[in-house]
Design a protein around this motif. Structure first.
Motif, mmCIF file in Angstrom:
data_model
loop_
_atom_site.group_PDB
_atom_site.id
_atom_site.type_symbol
_atom_site.label_atom_id
_atom_site.label_comp_id
_atom_site.label_asym_id
_atom_site.label_seq_id
_atom_site.Cartn_x
_atom_site.Cartn_y
_atom_site.Cartn_z
ATOM 1 N N LEU A 115 -8.622 25.808 -59.790
ATOM 2 C CA LEU A 115 -9.416 26.760 -60.551
ATOM 3 C C LEU A 115 -8.765 28.138 -60.441
ATOM 4 O O LEU A 115 -8.152 28.444 -59.424
ATOM 5 N N PRO A 116 -8.932 28.954 -61.497
ATOM 6 C CA PRO A 116 -8.399 30.311 -61.378
ATOM 7 C C PRO A 116 -9.118 31.054 -60.252
ATOM 8 O O PRO A 116 -10.345 31.022 -60.176
ATOM 9 N N GLU A 117 -8.359 31.658 -59.384
ATOM 10 C CA GLU A 117 -8.982 32.412 -58.301
ATOM 11 C C GLU A 117 -8.165 33.661 -58.002
ATOM 12 O O GLU A 117 -6.963 33.707 -58.302
ATOM 13 N N CYS A 118 -8.819 34.636 -57.417
ATOM 14 C CA CYS A 118 -8.193 35.924 -57.150
ATOM 15 C C CYS A 118 -7.040 35.763 -56.163
ATOM 16 O O CYS A 118 -7.188 35.150 -55.111
ATOM 17 N N GLY A 119 -5.891 36.299 -56.541
ATOM 18 C CA GLY A 119 -4.716 36.177 -55.680
ATOM 19 C C GLY A 119 -4.448 37.424 -54.852
ATOM 20 O O GLY A 119 -3.371 37.577 -54.292
ATOM 21 N N HIS A 120 -5.436 38.313 -54.778
ATOM 22 C CA HIS A 120 -5.245 39.549 -54.011
ATOM 23 C C HIS A 120 -5.137 39.238 -52.518
ATOM 24 O O HIS A 120 -5.939 38.479 -51.972
ATOM 25 N N TRP A 121 -4.144 39.843 -51.886
ATOM 26 C CA TRP A 121 -3.932 39.603 -50.457
ATOM 27 C C TRP A 121 -4.776 40.590 -49.647
ATOM 28 O O TRP A 121 -4.640 41.799 -49.760
ATOM 29 N N LEU A 122 -5.682 40.016 -48.852
ATOM 30 C CA LEU A 122 -6.505 40.848 -47.985
ATOM 31 C C LEU A 122 -5.746 41.009 -46.675
ATOM 32 O O LEU A 122 -5.769 40.138 -45.794
ATOM 33 N N GLY A 123 -5.045 42.113 -46.573
ATOM 34 C CA GLY A 123 -4.166 42.339 -45.424
ATOM 35 C C GLY A 123 -4.905 42.255 -44.100
ATOM 36 O O GLY A 123 -4.427 41.622 -43.151
ATOM 37 N N SER A 124 -6.090 42.866 -44.047
ATOM 38 C CA SER A 124 -6.817 42.911 -42.777
ATOM 39 C C SER A 124 -7.316 41.528 -42.356
ATOM 40 O O SER A 124 -7.459 41.232 -41.180
ATOM 41 N N GLU A 125 -7.557 40.684 -43.356
ATOM 42 C CA GLU A 125 -8.058 39.336 -43.036
ATOM 43 C C GLU A 125 -6.949 38.291 -43.073
ATOM 44 O O GLU A 125 -7.186 37.113 -42.802
ATOM 45 N N ARG A 126 -5.749 38.728 -43.434
ATOM 46 C CA ARG A 126 -4.567 37.868 -43.498
ATOM 47 C C ARG A 126 -4.817 36.613 -44.340
ATOM 48 O O ARG A 126 -4.506 35.491 -43.951
ATOM 49 N N ARG A 127 -5.470 36.834 -45.464
ATOM 50 C CA ARG A 127 -5.699 35.718 -46.381
ATOM 51 C C ARG A 127 -5.825 36.267 -47.801
ATOM 52 O O ARG A 127 -6.034 37.468 -47.995
ATOM 53 N N HIS A 128 -5.733 35.346 -48.764
ATOM 54 C CA HIS A 128 -5.970 35.742 -50.145
ATOM 55 C C HIS A 128 -7.457 35.776 -50.402
ATOM 56 O O HIS A 128 -8.226 35.066 -49.758
ATOM 57 N N CYS A 129 -7.837 36.605 -51.365
ATOM 58 C CA CYS A 129 -9.260 36.778 -51.676
ATOM 59 C C CYS A 129 -9.873 35.442 -52.137
ATOM 60 O O CYS A 129 -10.911 35.025 -51.645
ATOM 61 N N ARG A 130 -9.224 34.802 -53.109
ATOM 62 C CA ARG A 130 -9.616 33.486 -53.630
ATOM 63 C C ARG A 130 -11.000 33.440 -54.271
ATOM 64 O O ARG A 130 -11.573 32.364 -54.428
ATOM 65 N N THR A 131 -11.558 34.587 -54.619
ATOM 66 C CA THR A 131 -12.817 34.591 -55.366
ATOM 67 C C THR A 131 -12.556 34.018 -56.760
ATOM 68 O O THR A 131 -11.540 34.330 -57.364
ATOM 69 N N ALA A 132 -13.455 33.177 -57.223
ATOM 70 C CA ALA A 132 -13.255 32.544 -58.530
ATOM 71 C C ALA A 132 -14.135 33.166 -59.607
ATOM 72 O O ALA A 132 -13.928 32.929 -60.789
ATOM 73 N N ASP A 133 -15.117 33.964 -59.194
ATOM 74 C CA ASP A 133 -16.058 34.523 -60.175
ATOM 75 C C ASP A 133 -15.443 35.675 -60.957
ATOM 76 O O ASP A 133 -14.983 36.646 -60.373
ATOM 77 N N GLY A 134 -15.461 35.547 -62.262
ATOM 78 C CA GLY A 134 -15.019 36.642 -63.132
ATOM 79 C C GLY A 134 -13.546 36.966 -63.009
ATOM 80 O O GLY A 134 -13.127 38.089 -63.280
ATOM 81 N N VAL A 135 -12.753 35.990 -62.616
ATOM 82 C CA VAL A 135 -11.319 36.220 -62.439
ATOM 83 C C VAL A 135 -10.647 36.402 -63.798
ATOM 84 O O VAL A 135 -10.942 35.688 -64.738
ATOM 85 N N ARG A 136 -9.787 37.400 -63.886
ATOM 86 C CA ARG A 136 -9.026 37.645 -65.114
ATOM 87 C C ARG A 136 -7.550 37.772 -64.761
ATOM 88 O O ARG A 136 -7.201 38.068 -63.636
ATOM 89 N N ARG A 137 -6.715 37.536 -65.783
ATOM 90 C CA ARG A 137 -5.273 37.584 -65.532
ATOM 91 C C ARG A 137 -4.761 39.004 -65.730
ATOM 92 O O ARG A 137 -5.079 39.648 -66.721
ATOM 93 N N PHE A 138 -4.010 39.503 -64.782
ATOM 94 C CA PHE A 138 -3.403 40.821 -64.874
ATOM 95 C C PHE A 138 -1.902 40.683 -64.689
ATOM 96 O O PHE A 138 -1.413 39.594 -64.376
ATOM 97 N N VAL A 139 -1.203 41.792 -64.868
ATOM 98 C CA VAL A 139 0.249 41.784 -64.690
ATOM 99 C C VAL A 139 0.588 41.268 -63.300
ATOM 100 O O VAL A 139 1.542 40.523 -63.099
#
Ligand code: ZN
Length: 102
Positions: free
Chosen positions: A6-30
């Motif tokens: 499923l499309p999920e947020c690929g933002h890297w949460l540095g402090s948590e050392r993981r990707h966000c992976r939220t799937a709600d309202g995910v949109r494609r950006f550059v």
């Protein structure tokens, strides 16, 4: 093979050392897929740019009530600013005169 990712947020949460992976309202950006909290603009603390294509067509028009539009028209015709035929011009001038009289 079936695509099950499923499309999920690929933002890297540095402090948590993981990707966000939220799937709600995910949109494609550059930068990739991002949830509303991690869009490029959200990360800069800026308001989101309204999406362009795909918005309802009426979002781009300023609705003018017909009555207002016709008043603007009549006044423009009466003042001669708006091209019209002589009959319309006289009718508009008469309407203006009546409006001022009332
Ligand atoms: Zn995210």
């Amino acid at each position: 093979m079936k695509e099950t990712t499923l499309p999920e947020c690929g933002h890297w949460l540095g402090s948590e050392r993981r990707h966000c992976r939220t799937a709600d309202g995910v949109r494609r950006f550059v930068t990739g897929l991002r949830c509303p909290a991690h869009t490029p603009r959200a990360l800069q603390g800026l308001p989101e740019i309204p999406p362009g294509p795909g918005w309802p067509a009426r979002a781009w028009t300023t609705p003018t009530p017909d009555s207002v539009a016709s008043v603007i028209d009549e006044r423009a015709i009466a003042s001669g600013k708006r091209r019209s035929n002589p009959n319309t011009y006289r009718a508009a001038q008469a309407a203006e005169a009546q409006r001022r009289a009332s």
